[in-house]
Scaffold this active site. Structure first.
Site, short mmCIF file in Angstrom:
data_model
loop_
_atom_site.label_atom_id
_atom_site.label_comp_id
_atom_site.label_asym_id
_atom_site.label_seq_id
_atom_site.Cartn_x
_atom_site.Cartn_y
_atom_site.Cartn_z
N GLU A 239 4.09 -0.86 -7.84
CA GLU A 239 3.94 -2.03 -8.71
C GLU A 239 2.53 -2.56 -8.55
O GLU A 239 1.96 -2.53 -7.45
CB GLU A 239 4.96 -3.10 -8.31
CG GLU A 239 4.99 -4.31 -9.22
CD GLU A 239 6.04 -5.33 -8.80
OE1 GLU A 239 6.04 -6.43 -9.38
OE2 GLU A 239 6.84 -5.03 -7.88
N GLU B 34 -5.99 3.97 -9.48
CA GLU B 34 -4.81 3.27 -8.97
C GLU B 34 -4.27 2.21 -9.92
O GLU B 34 -3.07 1.94 -9.93
CB GLU B 34 -5.13 2.63 -7.62
CG GLU B 34 -5.41 3.64 -6.52
CD GLU B 34 -5.78 2.98 -5.20
OE1 GLU B 34 -5.97 1.75 -5.19
OE2 GLU B 34 -5.85 3.69 -4.18
N PRO C 117 -10.86 -1.15 15.20
CA PRO C 117 -9.73 -0.21 15.16
C PRO C 117 -8.37 -0.88 15.23
O PRO C 117 -7.37 -0.31 14.79
CB PRO C 117 -9.97 0.69 16.38
CG PRO C 117 -10.89 -0.07 17.26
CD PRO C 117 -11.74 -0.90 16.36
#
Length: 411
Positions: free
Chosen positions: A377, A322, A339
């Protein structure tokens, strides 16, 4: 008594009102009493193989009062969805009654020019039909399913249902469908658009995976008709009803009360996945964040664990892919599973509940990329000047990491 608590009663059909060609015990008298009490009644069925007119005739034959406006089938709701979506031409994998409902809505059934593929059920569907559907979807046609039911009951045991065809097309097209029937929201939204106060609505069904999940998703009360107290072990499991009754006469039993549980604020998912996140703090004053390409929100580098790797290997791989940076893991920050914050909704509608292992990482090599397939970005932010649109679970991870470094956290 339950019936006094609600104005609108939504009934599943098969297993609640009738089975086969017989009305269930107490069903006819119970619905008659509800009508005498001026209650609104709607019948919801995932069966895509019948028209509303067919259902009304069947109910009349069994002794029930019913009008066409009270019946909502997954086929009719699908036709309504197509009209609202502006679709003019569709390819249908379904029987003649489904095709009739869609034609009556003004949709042309032209497979070569189809703007949408609709999956219903027909015993005569072939591999060639599935192949055609897959090709149309891969060429840009919308992928719509009347329902996702995987089986339906027969005298010889469960038989494959619409969901089996949906899975075949989904596998070939590599795309998630828009599902109209229960437990998805479309069919419930169609019903509830006629009623202002959904707190006065209740869903009565016999299938936790469709009727009860659907009601809980919509924030309405749910009643399971069953001779067993069918409950799942986790309180907030969306398959758990607010009350279980044996038959419809118990709607009028003064001993049975419904206590509606607070509905969770997260989406239901049957998937629990292993996730990882890596916090990189530079010079004790800035943290690395990436703006995700799929939703435009900022977040800490994160991802999931692939088969055959440890969680530490997973975060090292994810950060390299990434951001371009090579890291080593310094320490564990925490394991997160709530959750409410760990349920992630993908742009295509898929929902996953992650159990995330969050690490503090140290850069040991590589060069920071400007952008990647995953990120629009990538850059460092001062810990006191973080972007507003952080992913919902990430502030907690960062807060815990900074607390361990004795640094102040300002969102």
């Amino acid at each position: 008594m339950i019936y006094k608590e609600y104005d609108v009663f939504l009934f599943d059909l098969d297993g609640v009102i009738y089975i086969g060609d017989k009305a269930l015990p107490e069903a006819v008298s119970s619905l008659k009493r509800l009508r005498e009490e001026k209650k609104s009644i709607r019948f919801l069925t995932n069966d895509p193989c019948v028209t509303r007119e067919t259902i009304v005739k069947r109910l009349h034959k069994l002794g029930f009062s019913a009008s066409i406006d009270e019946v909502i089938t997954s086929g009719w709701a699908t036709a309504d969805y197509l009209v609202k979506a502006g679709i003019k031409k569709a390819y249908i994998l379904g029987n003649d009654q489904l095709k009739s409902e869609i034609r009556k809505a003004g949709i042309d059934l032209e497979e070569d020019l189809a703007e949408a593929v609709v999956i219903g059920w027909d015993n005569n569907i072939t591999f060639q039909d599935i192949h055609k559907a897959v090709n149309l979807i891969r060429c840009g046609a919308s992928f719509i399913a009347t329902n996702g039911d995987k089986t339906f009951p027969t005298a010889k045991g469960p038989a494959p249902a619409t969901g089996a065809i949906v899975e075949a097309v989904k596998t070939g097209a590599d795309k998630e469908p828009i599902i109209i029937g229960k437990p998805e929201s479309s069919i419930f939204e169609k019903v509830l658009e006629s009623f202002e106060d959904k707190e006065r609505c209740v869903m009565i069904g016999d299938t936790p995976e469709t009727d009860i999940i659907g009601a809980n998703r919509m924030g309405i009360a749910s009643i399971l008709v069953s001779d067993q107290n069918t409950l799942f072990p986790v309180e907030h499991d969306f398959r758990n009803p607010d009350v279980v009754i044996r038959d419809l006469k118990y709607l009028f039993d003064s001993e049975i009360k419904i206590e509606v549980r607070e509905k969770p604020d997260y989406q239901w998912t049957e998937q629990v996945k292993a996730g990882v996140a890596g916090i990189i703090i530079k010079e004790s004053s800035s943290v690395l964040l990436m703006k995700r390409a799929d939703n435009g929100q900022w977040g800490i580098p994160s991802g999931h664990v692939e088969p055959g790797e440890s969680v530490e290997q997973a975060i090292i791989r994810e950060i390299k892919e990434e951001t371009g940076l090579t890291v080593k893991v310094s320490k564990m920050i925490g394991v997160y599973s709530d959750p409410s914050s760990q349920t992630f909704i993908y742009p295509d509608g898929r929902v996953s509940h992650f159990i995330t292992n969050c690490f503090q990482c140290e850069v040991i090599g590589g060069t920071l990329k400007k952008s990647t397939e995953e990120a629009l970005e990538i850059r460092y932010f001062n810990i006191h000047e973080l972007p507003e649109n952080l992913l919902p679970m990430h502030p907690r991870w960062l807060e815990d990491a900074l607390a361990q470094k004795d640094l102040a956290f300002i969102r």
